[in-house]
Design an enzyme around this catalytic site. Structure first.
Site: not given
Ligand code: PGA
Length: 241
Positions: A67, A136, A138, A143
């Site tokens: 992304d 959450n 994702h 999302e």
């Molecule tokens: P993080 O984020 O590795 O900073 O916990 C993971 C994500 O949001 O996919």
């Protein structure tokens, strides 16, 4: 699903980088799906270390990142382009032309999404996809919602995601509101998936994702359907599995 829980970050990083290294030993021109966020940083550090010791080469590899924010200049300190360059690409022998990240500045984002999926297809698909997981549920920037999109697409970031990522910006107002993300279908087509999680704050979402019902409100739960899912966690994130 193969769940591996490690007592320390060091061991988790070593195991994840070891798996990617083994993939490149078996298939020098492997296609790797890469993720940003704090979770894979230690794995990238290990890969750089392995590369410097001559244990792995990325000369024939191809990478596709999951992304990119829409609207941040490519060289912004928090763009995923900058993240990948500073954390990994500038330290290894991956040819620049082989490293792909969605273009968050494309004039026509829809066309960019289609181009990105086409490129992944032309490269033969992803051999190993690395994933972190959001609080959450994702994956990439897919999302939670009533439905999930299969192909690479433009997405409105959830407030929770913007808040979580605000720690990297001067204020939440500076966090972009949109991103381009590889879709769930593209992720699920990967030949194997390596899901990484660290820390007690990820324990509950890991339980929901891997032991709960398959539900678009928790996009990572679809990973339960993948035939080659490897999960690597520290003992805290894996506590409820
Ligand atoms: P993080 O984020 O590795 O900073 O916990 C993971 C994500 O949001 O996919």
């Amino acid at each position: 699903m193969n769940v591996l829980t490690f007592p320390s970050n060091e061991e988790l990083n070593e195991a994840a980088a070891g798996l990617l290294t083994a993939t490149l030993h078996q298939k020098a021109n492997a296609v790797l799906g890469l993720a940003t966020g704090s979770t894979p940083i230690g794995v990238y550090e290990k890969l750089v270390e392995f590369y410097k010791k001559g244990r792995v080469s990325f000369q024939s590899a191809t990478t596709f990142n999951l992304d990119e924010y829409v609207g941040l200049p490519r060289d912004h300190a928090e763009s995923y382009y900058t993240f990948m360059n500073t954390r990994l690409f500038q330290h290894i022998d991956l040819p620049e032309a082989n490293a792909h990240i969605p273009d968050g500045h494309a004039d026509d984002p829809q066309q960019e999404c289609e181009r990105y999926d086409r490129m992944i297809g032309q490269a033969g698909g992803i051999d190993v996809q690395i994933l972190g997981i959001g609080h959450n549920g994702h994956i990439g920037f897919n999302e939670p919602g009533d439905t999930l999109q299969s192909a690479t697409h433009l997405i409105e970031l959830h407030e929770e995601t913007r808040k979580a990522n605000a720690r990297f910006f001067a204020s939440i107002d500076e966090v972009p509101t949109k991103a381009i993300t590889v879709g769930l279908g593209t992720i699920m087509k990967s030949k194997s998936i390596l899901l990484l999680a660290r820390g007690s704050d990820k324990a509950e979402i890991m339980r929901r994702a891997l032991r709960g019902p398959i539900d678009p409100q928790c996009p990572a739960s679809f990973l339960q359907l993948h035939p080659q899912l490897i999960v690597m966690t520290d003992s805290e994130a894996g506590r409820l599995l």
